[in-house]
Design a protein around this motif. Sequence first.
Motif, PDB file in Angstrom:
ATOM      1  N   ASN A 151       0.824  -1.214   0.000  1.00 52.52           N
ATOM      2  CA  ASN A 151       0.000   0.000   0.000  1.00 52.52           C
ATOM      3  C   ASN A 151       0.855   1.259   0.000  1.00 52.52           C
ATOM      4  N   VAL A 152       1.907   1.262   0.803  1.00 55.74           N
ATOM      5  CA  VAL A 152       2.807   2.421   0.851  1.00 55.74           C
ATOM      6  C   VAL A 152       3.472   2.636  -0.500  1.00 55.74           C
ATOM      7  N   VAL A 199       3.995   5.658  -5.572  1.00 52.60           N
ATOM      8  CA  VAL A 199       3.941   5.690  -7.046  1.00 52.60           C
ATOM      9  C   VAL A 199       2.864   6.652  -7.526  1.00 52.60           C
ATOM     10  N   LEU A 200       1.684   6.590  -6.884  1.00 49.32           N
ATOM     11  CA  LEU A 200       0.596   7.483  -7.275  1.00 49.32           C
ATOM     12  C   LEU A 200       0.969   8.947  -7.054  1.00 49.32           C
ATOM     13  N   ILE A 201       1.615   9.243  -5.893  1.00 49.67           N
ATOM     14  CA  ILE A 201       2.029  10.628  -5.610  1.00 49.67           C
ATOM     15  C   ILE A 201       3.039  11.100  -6.648  1.00 49.67           C
ATOM     16  N   PHE A 226       3.370   9.967  -9.666  1.00 52.38           N
ATOM     17  CA  PHE A 226       2.661  10.101 -10.939  1.00 52.38           C
ATOM     18  C   PHE A 226       1.890  11.420 -10.999  1.00 52.38           C
ATOM     19  N   VAL A 227       1.202  11.757  -9.896  1.00 53.86           N
ATOM     20  CA  VAL A 227       0.444  13.013  -9.853  1.00 53.86           C
ATOM     21  C   VAL A 227       1.383  14.206  -9.972  1.00 53.86           C
ATOM     22  N   VAL A 228       2.518  14.153  -9.233  1.00 54.55           N
ATOM     23  CA  VAL A 228       3.491  15.253  -9.307  1.00 54.55           C
ATOM     24  C   VAL A 228       4.026  15.403 -10.726  1.00 54.55           C
ATOM     25  N   ALA A 229       4.329  14.268 -11.379  1.00 56.20           N
ATOM     26  CA  ALA A 229       4.839  14.317 -12.749  1.00 56.20           C
ATOM     27  C   ALA A 229       3.801  14.896 -13.706  1.00 56.20           C
ATOM     28  N   MET A 230       2.524  14.489 -13.535  1.00 52.99           N
ATOM     29  CA  MET A 230       1.466  15.000 -14.406  1.00 52.99           C
ATOM     30  C   MET A 230       1.263  16.500 -14.201  1.00 52.99           C
ATOM     31  N   VAL A 231       1.295  16.924 -12.928  1.00 53.37           N
ATOM     32  CA  VAL A 231       1.120  18.358 -12.646  1.00 53.37           C
ATOM     33  C   VAL A 231       2.263  19.162 -13.262  1.00 53.37           C
TER      34      VAL A 231
END
Length: 491
Positions: free
Chosen positions: A24-25, A30-32, A34-39
């Motif tokens: 889960n961690v 990975v999601l964080i 990914f979001v930072v990269a997309m932003v």
Amino acid sequence: MPDKTKKPRTLSEKKIGRIRIGFNVLVQIVLILFVVAMVNSFAFKHYARWDFSRDQKYALSDKTKRFLDTLKSKMRITVFFAPNTPITADVQNLLTEYQYAGKGKVDVEHIDPERNLSRAKELFDKYKVVTDESLLVLDYEGRNKTVKASEMADFDQSGMAFGEGPRVTAFKGEQSITSAMMDLVEGKKKTLGYVTGHKEPSLSETSSPITVLKTFIENENIKFQELNLLDLDAIPADVKAVMIVGPQYDFSDREMKLLRDFWDKQGRVLLLLDPAWKTPKLRGFVNELGVKMNDDRLMVFLRDVQARFLGDSPITKRLADARALFLGGTSSLTPEQDRVRAANIRVEPLIQAEKGYFAETDYNTDDQAKLQADAKQNSDVPLTIGAAVEKGGSADQRVQVNSSRLVVVSNATFVQDNAITQDQQGLDFMSGSVNWLLSREQLIGIAPKVPKPLTFSLNEEALRRLRWILLVFIPLVPAVIGTMVWWQRRV
């Protein structure tokens, strides 16, 4: 009674729990990421810039931004500027704005010719550069053009005798670069006919009184062609607009026929009339199109006229409420839209005199009492001195329809060098008029940036307060803080 005591978890269950938590961690990380990269990716492609500087030295005009929107291919700009050139930083900052406004259509490469000799020589050979002066090379679809540093600024050399470097008095980078871009994109220059033969100001003589206007218009990818209508059977087909500036003699019947034939074939005319000279046939031509030139002079205390531009026309939209001085004699114009509406002619006022001026028909009189009486009687009447006429066009500016166009101003002196250098608005008006006549509405208006030093004016009271701040308040603050710290430590 059932046993409610919990059984201890086995080693395998504890191991599975740790794996699930770790997974889960990992997923959250990975999601964080990914979001930072997309932003960051979105922000890199979609961002905004604001210029909060006082004089907005590098802010591009709407004219340049609209032109960059029309680019269909990449515009490549190679910068050959030595670091000691006075405008190096200005050019670099300006080109950054071009890249941003170009939205990926403008590429810039900076080359220091003193350090990167091999790359500089390669491009010098490619573009056939033969000067040591700092310059830009613009390349568009295989065509190229150079812009020299001397073309991008006006320099004051007066300090050279005292060991000082040249001082930049006006930065014309945007004007020069956009002009060169237009030259490359449009390819062939637009031709503007300049009518001669009636003692109009000469274009070819070095002492011509309209050299500033000539240079300004030529920088917009427009070339002049002198026309003596007496030597022509018709105005050449490649001449889409003609300029008539201050004729001192009237046109002949033959010349008027050529002008009317040109107008009837969707020709474009820029007419600046000097009311001091009698030109009844030219005035009659304008009168036929719904603009009556009156036999009067606008007056107040002086005969020079302070006027403002109206913002209803695409010619003057970006000059709305700007003021300019029209030197010399100026007469009033009367737009008569109702009289020519049936002929599908639209008449639009462009320039109005400021309040307080009056139109004097007896303009040669020395009777001051009569002038004062006429001033009291007529000073509240709006007086038009410039108008636009269009036949066959559309009232909706978004609809492009072939039409005949005319711009008329009842003053021919304001375009002369001694007058037009005092007001940038006059040059912008002429640029807007010519571009409207040539159906280049999207290219209306760029002005050079003149450095404005920041100055402060302090009266005696302000100086007294400043002395108190410098001599008492500023030394007192650290003394108070030091005393408080000492007291705290003592306690």
